[in-house]
Design an enzyme around this catalytic site. Structure first.
Site, PDB file in Angstrom:
ATOM      1  N   ARG A 231       0.865  -1.271  -0.158  1.00  7.85           N
ATOM      2  CA  ARG A 231      -0.072   0.152   0.024  1.00  7.85           C
ATOM      3  C   ARG A 231       0.741   1.166  -0.072  1.00  7.85           C
ATOM      4  NH1 ARG A 231      -3.413  -3.324   2.626  1.00  7.85           N
ATOM      5  NH2 ARG A 231      -2.341  -2.856   4.754  1.00  7.85           N
TER       6      ARG A 231
ATOM      7  N   TYR B 129       0.224   4.462  -2.467  1.00 13.70           N
ATOM      8  CA  TYR B 129       0.269   5.866  -2.104  1.00 13.70           C
ATOM      9  C   TYR B 129       1.045   6.712  -2.861  1.00 13.70           C
ATOM     10  CZ  TYR B 129      -1.934   3.657   2.227  1.00 13.70           C
ATOM     11  OH  TYR B 129      -2.873   3.235   3.115  1.00 13.70           O
TER      12      TYR B 129
ATOM     13  N   TYR C 283     -12.275  10.830   1.573  1.00 17.64           N
ATOM     14  CA  TYR C 283     -13.519  10.841   2.361  1.00 17.64           C
ATOM     15  C   TYR C 283     -13.033  11.175   4.027  1.00 17.64           C
ATOM     16  CZ  TYR C 283     -10.889   6.392   3.542  1.00 17.64           C
ATOM     17  OH  TYR C 283      -9.862   5.491   3.915  1.00 17.64           O
TER      18      TYR C 283
ATOM     19  N   VAL D 220      -6.579  12.981   8.387  1.00 12.45           N
ATOM     20  CA  VAL D 220      -6.764  12.181   9.343  1.00 12.45           C
ATOM     21  C   VAL D 220      -6.372  10.800   8.599  1.00 12.45           C
ATOM     22  CG1 VAL D 220      -7.879  10.968  11.037  1.00 12.45           C
ATOM     23  CG2 VAL D 220      -7.828  13.424  10.718  1.00 12.45           C
TER      24      VAL D 220
ATOM     25  N   THR E 105     -13.365   0.620  13.993  1.00 10.97           N
ATOM     26  CA  THR E 105     -12.514   1.008  15.219  1.00 10.97           C
ATOM     27  C   THR E 105     -12.876   0.421  16.262  1.00 10.97           C
ATOM     28  OG1 THR E 105     -12.643   3.185  14.063  1.00 10.97           O
ATOM     29  CG2 THR E 105     -12.105   3.263  16.507  1.00 10.97           C
TER      30      THR E 105
END
Length: 265
Positions: free
Chosen positions: A72, A76, A98, A103, A241
Site C-alpha cells: 500500500r 500511496y 473521505y 486524518v 474502530t
C-alpha cells in the site's frame, strides 16, 4: 507553521474532505473547490465518486492504484504522483478524500508538502472525520475522561503506556500486524497478539465496542458491544474502530491538590 506560498507557478493543489457522508457532511466551500478545479482526484466510496462526477467532468478514481498484492505504500506513492502531475502542468487540482483529508491520509500530507517544496500553492481544508462521528454516535465526550487515539498496529509494535481511566480508540484493527502493507484480510493471529497486549491494562472480559460510522444516509452506524477477548473472532471491516471505554476512575494527584489549596488561601 507550514508555508502556503507560490513563486509564481500557475499550478495549484487543494485537498478537501467530503466527510463520512458525502452531501450531508460536505461544506459549500468544498463543493466550490471541486467545481472550480481543472481536474479532480478522489479517494472515496463508489456512491460519493458518482456524486462527484455530477460536480466536475474531470474526476479520476485514486482507488485504482490499490491492488491485492501491491504494497500500500507503493499505492500511496502512485496516488501522490497522480495528484502532482497536473499541478506541474499548470492546472488547478483538487484532491477529495473521505472523512477528514488529513486524518489517516498520508497521501494528502505528502502531496501538499511536495507541491509547496516545488513552489506551488497548496493547502488543505478540514472535513468531518470518523472520530467526530464516533463522539456523536456513541455519546462520548473526549473532554470528560480524556482520550488516547492510536492506529492499532502502531500500538501493537511500540511501547505505549495505556491509562484505563481514559477512553481508548484503536483505528484500523482490520489491518493489525500487517507490516507488509499487503492484502485486505484480517489476521486472527495478530488480533490475538493485540488482545494479549491490551490485557496488560484490561481484563479479557472488559467491555469494548466495534464502531463503524454510517457512510450512506440510509445506513445506521455500527456499535457492536463485545468482550475484549472476543475480538479475534469478530467480524471486522477496514473502517472498524475498537473503542474501549474507561474501566477505572482517574487517581487524584494529592500533592497537586494540596498545592492548589495552599495557593488559593
Amino acid at each position: 507553521m507550514p508555508e502556503n506560498r507560490s513563486d509564481g507557478r500557475a499550478g495549484s493543489l487543494v485537498i478537501v474532505g467530503c466527510g463520512i457522508q458525502a452531501t450531508r457532511h460536505t461544506s459549500q466551500r468544498t463543493v466550490s473547490e471541486i467545481r472550480r478545479a481543472d481536474t479532480v482526484f478522489a479517494l472515496v466510496d463508489p456512491f460519493t465518486l458518482d456524486w462527484l462526477t455530477g460536480l466536475n467532468r474531470e474526476v479520476h478514481n485514486l482507488c485504482e492504484h490499490y491492488e491485492e498484492d501491491r504494497d500500500r505504500r507503493e499505492s500511496y506513492r502512485l496516488m501522490e504522483q497522480a495528484l502532482l502531475g497536473p499541478v506541474r502542468e499548470g492546472k488547478r487540482v483538487c484532491g477529495v478524500f473521505y472523512g477528514h483529508p488529513g486524518v489517516f491520509a498520508r497521501v494528502s500530507h505528502a502531496a501538499i508538502a511536495a507541491a509547496r517544496a516545488e513552489g506551488y500553492q497548496a493547502r488543505m481544508d478540514a472535513g468531518v472525520s470518523a472520530e467526530a462521528c464516533l463522539y456523536a454516535d456513541l455519546g462520548l465526550d473526549p473532554g470528560d475522561r480524556g482520550v488516547l487515539s492510536l492506529e492499532a498496529t502502531r500500538f501493537l509494535i511500540h511501547e505505549y503506556q495505556i491509562d484505563p481511566a481514559c477512553l481508548l480508540l484503536l483505528w484500523q484493527v482490520f489491518h493489525t500486524g500487517n507490516l507488509e502493507c499487503k492484502g485486505f484480510r484480517p489476521r486472527p493471529g495478530q488480533l490475538e497478539l493485540l488482545v494479549e497486549k491490551l490485557c496488560r491494562w484490561y481484563r479479557p472480559e472488559a467491555r469494548a465496542i466495534l464502531y463503524e460510522a454510517a457512510v450512506l444516509p440510509i445506513q445506521e452506524f455500527r456499535a457492536e458491544a463485545i468482550r475484549l477477548k472476543e475480538l479475534p473472532g469478530a467480524e471486522l471491516a477496514e473502517h472498524t474502530t475498537l473503542v474501549i471505554p474507561p474501566t477505572v476512575e482517574a487517581r487524584a494527584d494529592e500533592y497537586v491538590l494540596d498545592a492548589l489549596g495552599r495557593a488559593s488561601r
